[in-house]
Motif scaffolding. Sequence first.
Motif, mmCIF file in Angstrom:
data_model
loop_
_atom_site.group_PDB
_atom_site.id
_atom_site.type_symbol
_atom_site.label_atom_id
_atom_site.label_comp_id
_atom_site.label_asym_id
_atom_site.label_seq_id
_atom_site.Cartn_x
_atom_site.Cartn_y
_atom_site.Cartn_z
ATOM 1 N N UNK A 297 24.214 -28.167 10.524
ATOM 2 C CA UNK A 297 25.400 -29.044 10.378
ATOM 3 C C UNK A 297 25.414 -30.286 9.546
ATOM 4 N N UNK A 298 24.235 -30.399 8.818
ATOM 5 C CA UNK A 298 24.398 -31.694 7.843
ATOM 6 C C UNK A 298 24.431 -30.915 6.523
ATOM 7 N N UNK A 299 24.698 -29.590 6.210
ATOM 8 C CA UNK A 299 25.243 -29.011 5.021
ATOM 9 C C UNK A 299 24.065 -28.258 4.446
ATOM 10 N N UNK A 300 22.743 -27.991 5.037
ATOM 11 C CA UNK A 300 21.751 -27.076 4.592
ATOM 12 C C UNK A 300 21.972 -25.714 4.861
ATOM 13 N N UNK A 301 21.744 -24.859 4.270
ATOM 14 C CA UNK A 301 21.740 -23.200 4.355
ATOM 15 C C UNK A 301 20.560 -22.756 5.127
ATOM 16 N N UNK A 302 20.627 -22.004 6.172
ATOM 17 C CA UNK A 302 19.400 -21.302 6.739
ATOM 18 C C UNK A 302 19.598 -19.792 6.922
ATOM 19 N N UNK A 303 18.750 -19.175 6.323
ATOM 20 C CA UNK A 303 18.768 -17.658 6.612
ATOM 21 C C UNK A 303 17.750 -17.244 7.780
ATOM 22 N N UNK A 304 18.261 -16.759 8.722
ATOM 23 C CA UNK A 304 17.676 -16.386 9.810
ATOM 24 C C UNK A 304 17.064 -14.788 9.665
ATOM 25 N N UNK A 305 15.861 -14.594 9.277
ATOM 26 C CA UNK A 305 15.269 -13.139 9.115
ATOM 27 C C UNK A 305 15.677 -12.321 10.281
ATOM 28 N N UNK A 306 15.767 -11.007 10.085
ATOM 29 C CA UNK A 306 15.707 -10.126 11.235
ATOM 30 C C UNK A 306 14.437 -9.730 11.459
ATOM 31 N N UNK A 307 14.265 -9.046 12.295
ATOM 32 C CA UNK A 307 12.805 -8.325 12.674
ATOM 33 C C UNK A 307 12.877 -6.834 13.068
ATOM 34 N N UNK A 308 11.799 -6.344 12.714
ATOM 35 C CA UNK A 308 11.882 -4.603 12.944
ATOM 36 C C UNK A 308 11.838 -4.371 14.589
ATOM 37 N N UNK A 309 11.958 -3.202 14.927
ATOM 38 C CA UNK A 309 11.830 -2.812 16.314
ATOM 39 C C UNK A 309 10.466 -3.156 17.283
ATOM 40 N N UNK A 310 9.377 -3.326 16.377
ATOM 41 C CA UNK A 310 8.228 -3.969 16.708
ATOM 42 C C UNK A 310 8.080 -5.453 16.767
ATOM 43 N N UNK A 311 8.966 -6.095 16.185
ATOM 44 C CA UNK A 311 9.140 -7.662 16.370
ATOM 45 C C UNK A 311 8.242 -8.087 15.022
ATOM 46 N N UNK A 312 7.949 -7.279 14.150
ATOM 47 C CA UNK A 312 7.416 -7.782 12.948
ATOM 48 C C UNK A 312 8.412 -8.200 11.856
ATOM 49 N N UNK A 313 8.475 -8.856 10.881
ATOM 50 C CA UNK A 313 9.196 -9.068 9.959
ATOM 51 C C UNK A 313 8.960 -8.182 8.792
ATOM 52 N N UNK A 314 9.805 -7.877 7.894
ATOM 53 C CA UNK A 314 9.781 -7.058 6.771
ATOM 54 C C UNK A 314 9.640 -7.878 5.493
ATOM 55 N N UNK A 315 8.088 -7.912 5.196
ATOM 56 C CA UNK A 315 7.934 -8.891 4.047
ATOM 57 C C UNK A 315 8.816 -8.487 2.547
ATOM 58 N N UNK A 316 9.566 -7.373 2.501
ATOM 59 C CA UNK A 316 10.482 -7.243 1.404
ATOM 60 C C UNK A 316 11.773 -8.010 1.771
ATOM 61 N N UNK A 317 12.123 -8.095 2.920
ATOM 62 C CA UNK A 317 13.436 -8.539 3.300
ATOM 63 C C UNK A 317 13.097 -10.082 3.105
ATOM 64 N N UNK A 318 11.916 -10.470 3.178
ATOM 65 C CA UNK A 318 11.434 -12.020 3.139
ATOM 66 C C UNK A 318 11.696 -12.211 1.711
ATOM 67 N N UNK A 319 10.962 -11.467 0.899
ATOM 68 C CA UNK A 319 11.133 -11.845 -0.542
ATOM 69 C C UNK A 319 12.455 -11.786 -1.136
ATOM 70 N N UNK A 320 13.559 -10.940 -0.747
ATOM 71 C CA UNK A 320 15.071 -10.758 -1.040
ATOM 72 C C UNK A 320 15.533 -12.125 -0.689
ATOM 73 N N UNK A 321 15.188 -12.703 0.414
ATOM 74 C CA UNK A 321 15.872 -13.738 1.027
ATOM 75 C C UNK A 321 15.635 -15.060 0.340
ATOM 76 N N UNK A 322 14.437 -14.842 -0.476
ATOM 77 C CA UNK A 322 14.169 -16.234 -1.464
ATOM 78 C C UNK A 322 15.064 -16.621 -2.281
ATOM 79 N N UNK A 323 15.378 -17.847 -2.525
ATOM 80 C CA UNK A 323 16.291 -18.460 -3.351
ATOM 81 C C UNK A 323 15.835 -19.454 -4.467
#
Length: 384
Positions: A114-140
Motif C-alpha cells: 500500500x506504500x508502493x513496494x512490490x511483493x512477490x508471493x511465491x507458490x509452493x509445491x503440493x508438499x508445501x515446499x518452495x521450488x528453489x528455481x522459482x525463487x531464483x527466477x523471482x529475484x530482481x
Amino acid sequence: MQRPIYLDNHATTPLDERVLEAMLPYFRESFGNPASVGHFYGWEAEAAVKMARSAIAAGINADPAEIVFTSGATEANNLAIKGIAEAYHQRGRHLITVQTEHNAVLDPCRYLESLGFAVTYLPVQPDGLIDLQVLEQALRDDTILVSVMMANNEIGVLQPIAAIAKICRDRQIIFHTDASQAIGKVPINVQTMQIDLMSLTAHKVYGPKGIGALYVRRSPSRIAIAPQMHGGGHERGMRSGTIYVPQIVGFAKAIELAIASQIPEQQKSLELRQHLWQRLKTLDNIQLNGHPTQRLAGNLNISFSGIKGAALMLALQPIVAISTGAACSSAQTKPSHVLTALGHSPELAHASIRFGIGRFNTLAEIGQVADQIINILPSLQRHL
C-alpha cells in the motif's frame, strides 16, 4: 470435570514448571528496571537480562548483541520486514515471501504494498515446499528482502532454509526467517545457515506468552533496521520499551531446556505422531497435508474428505483440544490459505485438522484420541 487432552501445541504450549520457577524471583524481590543503572535493583535486573540474552544467543550460535527483545514473533516479523523496507528503500522496493507464510508476515507485506513496494508471493509445491528455481527466477535487481518461514505453523513443513539463505547471500539480498515454530525443535545455527534476520517467540517452546526476539546479524556486515517503536532507545535503538525481565528470564530458560533435550524430545514426538498417523490412515477418504518427512516431528495435518473439520472438532471437544489451523484465524470461516496454496479445494481445506503433539503428551493420550476419531468419523460422514 476432566480437562481435554491438549494437542494444539502449535497454537501455544503450556508453561514448563522449571520456566515458571526461574521467572518467579523477578516478579517479586528482584523487580528492578534494567535501565535503572544507578542502584542495586537495576544492576540485578540488568545482569539477569544479560545472562538471558547470552543464553538465547548461544542456542542459535549468535552474538548476544544480535538479540533484540520484542513482545513476540508478530512484532519481530513486523520489525524485520518494515524495518528493512524503511532502511533499504533507496536500494530497492521489492520483497519476496511465500503464499503459506503466517499472517504476521503476509500482513506487513501487504501494508508495504500500500506504500508502493512490490511483493512477490511465491507458490509452493503440493508438499508445501518452495521450488528453489522459482525463487531464483523471482529475484530482481531491486530485491532487498526475502522472507521464508522455517517451519510452517499449520502443516509443519520445514523449508530448506540454508539453501534459500545461500541464494540470497550470493546476491547480497537480506534473508529473514520466522523460526517461531522451529526454535527448540530443530537445530538452528544462524552462522552456518547464513541467516540475516530471524524471529523467535517463547510461548511455542514452553515459555511465557508476550515475549519474543529478533536476531539481527552484525557480521560479516551489519544489518540496518529502522525502529518501528520509539521512545527511549532501548535494545540499541531498535525497539523502545521497558524490558520485561521475568518474561526474558523465562524465555531463556525455555530455550535452554528445549535445546538440552531436543533429540530425545523430538524423537518421542515423532513416535507419537507416527502412531497417530498409523491408526488414522486406515480410514477412508483421508489425506496427509504437507511433506511426509520434511516436517516438524510433532505436526500432523490431515484432511478428512466429506466432513467439515469444525464438525469433527466439536464432536471431539470433550476429549481433545485440537485446531483446524492457525490460532489467530481459527474462528474465521474462510478456508486456510496454507491448504489452498497446496492446491486444495475450499471444501477439502475446511475438512482439515491440525494435531500438534508436544512435550507432555503420552502414548496413552494419542491412543485415546485415535479411538475417538475412528468411532466418531463414520457417523459424521453419514450425516453429510
